[in-house]
Design an enzyme around this catalytic site. Sequence first.
Site, short mmCIF file in Angstrom:
data_model
loop_
_atom_site.label_atom_id
_atom_site.label_comp_id
_atom_site.label_asym_id
_atom_site.label_seq_id
_atom_site.Cartn_x
_atom_site.Cartn_y
_atom_site.Cartn_z
N GLN A 141 -4.22 -5.29 7.18
CA GLN A 141 -5.16 -6.29 6.68
C GLN A 141 -5.02 -7.62 7.42
OE1 GLN A 141 -7.52 -5.57 4.59
NE2 GLN A 141 -6.79 -3.63 3.73
N HIS B 75 0.87 -1.18 0.00
CA HIS B 75 0.00 0.00 0.00
C HIS B 75 0.91 1.24 0.00
CE1 HIS B 75 -2.78 2.99 1.73
NE2 HIS B 75 -3.78 2.18 1.41
N LYS C 265 -10.53 -0.92 10.14
CA LYS C 265 -10.70 -2.17 9.38
C LYS C 265 -10.99 -3.34 10.31
CE LYS C 265 -7.31 -0.61 5.98
NZ LYS C 265 -8.04 -0.10 4.84
N ASP D 77 3.37 -4.11 8.09
CA ASP D 77 2.09 -3.41 7.97
C ASP D 77 0.98 -4.43 8.21
OD1 ASP D 77 -0.28 -2.31 7.12
OD2 ASP D 77 0.49 -1.52 5.23
N CYS E 89 -4.66 2.04 -3.88
CA CYS E 89 -3.45 2.66 -3.29
C CYS E 89 -2.25 1.75 -3.45
CB CYS E 89 -3.66 3.00 -1.81
SG CYS E 89 -4.99 4.16 -1.54
N1 PLP Z 1 -1.75 -0.58 4.55
C1 PLP Z 1 -2.67 -1.40 4.02
C2 PLP Z 1 -2.24 -2.79 3.60
C3 PLP Z 1 -3.99 -0.98 3.84
O1 PLP Z 1 -4.87 -1.81 3.28
C4 PLP Z 1 -4.34 0.33 4.24
C5 PLP Z 1 -5.71 0.83 4.03
O2 PLP Z 1 -6.35 0.52 3.03
C6 PLP Z 1 -3.36 1.14 4.82
C7 PLP Z 1 -2.08 0.65 4.96
C8 PLP Z 1 -3.67 2.53 5.28
O3 PLP Z 1 -4.53 2.51 6.37
P1 PLP Z 1 -5.12 3.88 6.96
O4 PLP Z 1 -5.67 4.62 5.78
O5 PLP Z 1 -6.19 3.43 7.89
O6 PLP Z 1 -4.02 4.59 7.61
#
Ligand code: PLP
Length: 415
Positions: free
Chosen positions: A212, A132, A235, A209, A373
């Site tokens: 998910q 992401h 999430k 990270d 993203c």
């Molecule tokens: N990393 C991953 C794998 C994600 O799916 C997301 C959100 O879609 C994020 C980071 C970013 O999360 P946030 O927008 O809640 O900071």
Amino acid sequence: MNVVATPRLAADFAGIRAQFPLLARTVHGGKPLVYLDNANTSQKPLGVIEAVDRFYRERNANVARAVHALSEEATNLYEGARSALARFINAGSPQELVLTSGTTMATNMVAYSYLLPRLQPGDVVLTTTMEHHANIVPWQLVCQRTGAHVVAAPIRSNGELDVEGFIALLDPRVKLACVTHVSNVLGTINPVAELASACRSRGIPLLVDGSQAVPHLPVDVRAIGCDFYAFTGHKMCGPTGTGGLWARREILQSMVPFFGGGEMIREVRIEDSTFADPPARFEAGTPNIAGFVGLAEAVRFLESVGMAHIAEREHGLLQYATARLHEVPGLRIIGEAPRKAAVISFLVEGAHAHDLATLLDLEGIAVRSGHHCAHPLMRHFGVPATCRASFAFYNTEQEADLLVAALLKARALLA
Ligand code: PLP
């Protein structure tokens, strides 16, 4: 075709689904909502909604700023949320957990508080092609300031990480390695403990990270053996604007503040200041108190269902939905790693992902279309966008059937 649901769990999960008020609503003139955009954000159970409501009705005060009873209650609730979250991911102590507005804030905190002071020209930050943007762009921003650069480990055509490729890139120039636990586009579950061990033996810190992963799998940060673990609350059935950064205590102790302001200091003079111990050092300003009260309730809810049950239920849904989607002519699934979470990205021959998502929406089916993203990943697969159906434990096999029926209808319209 032999598509088997999970009857033992299905009965329990009907009751669990009933606790999510929004899932009972309709869209577009009475179509039952089929919510398959859980990788984007999850829905919230009534207990979470009521906990936030109760906080504002009965407990609202700022934290750690006053001695009055309400402020003490609010502080206890906020610190209780930290403890609940720390326990949930098996942190060594609540003090190892910085409460953030989500993963994006957590990765930026690592970029500016940990990485920036350590980077030299020629240094490298290793990430992967499936990340992401929150696990790419913060590293670029600090690399640009220091003459370091970002390198991405390769992935295989089935959406698996090339683990040997990742490990081969771990040379002494790498000052931080970063990987997603579960891909938000491919669903791939990465072998994070193996990667952590490879990093540790080379003295390279690893950031995982967990955006998910925490909502879908049992997560034990100490068993993984990484150095940083970032996650986001919205999430995992909690409110938006909540999340966390776990890091080993000695690492947090070594980090400089990124945001300055109230609550993160020990003493302030006009010329300079001294700072509080972690995690307060990284929590300047008034936090999302009500949000964390809701997130603590979300943790209690997920624990009451059981993360192992959730993972099993979602795996059943993944298998069922994957098999059914293969019945749609011209449909191609992007991401078929052997270890996958219930995230299915797909394309249908001759149809643009956005057109497909729009037609699905008219049938009441909420999926996400776009680049999710993850521009480098889209580029890797040579596509501008995909449709993504992402399941949670409260989804049903019948909803997968509705998705397939709507796709067949959309396909006929777009042909
Ligand atoms: N990393 C991953 C794998 C994600 O799916 C997301 C959100 O879609 C994020 C980071 C970013 O999360 P946030 O927008 O809640 O900071």
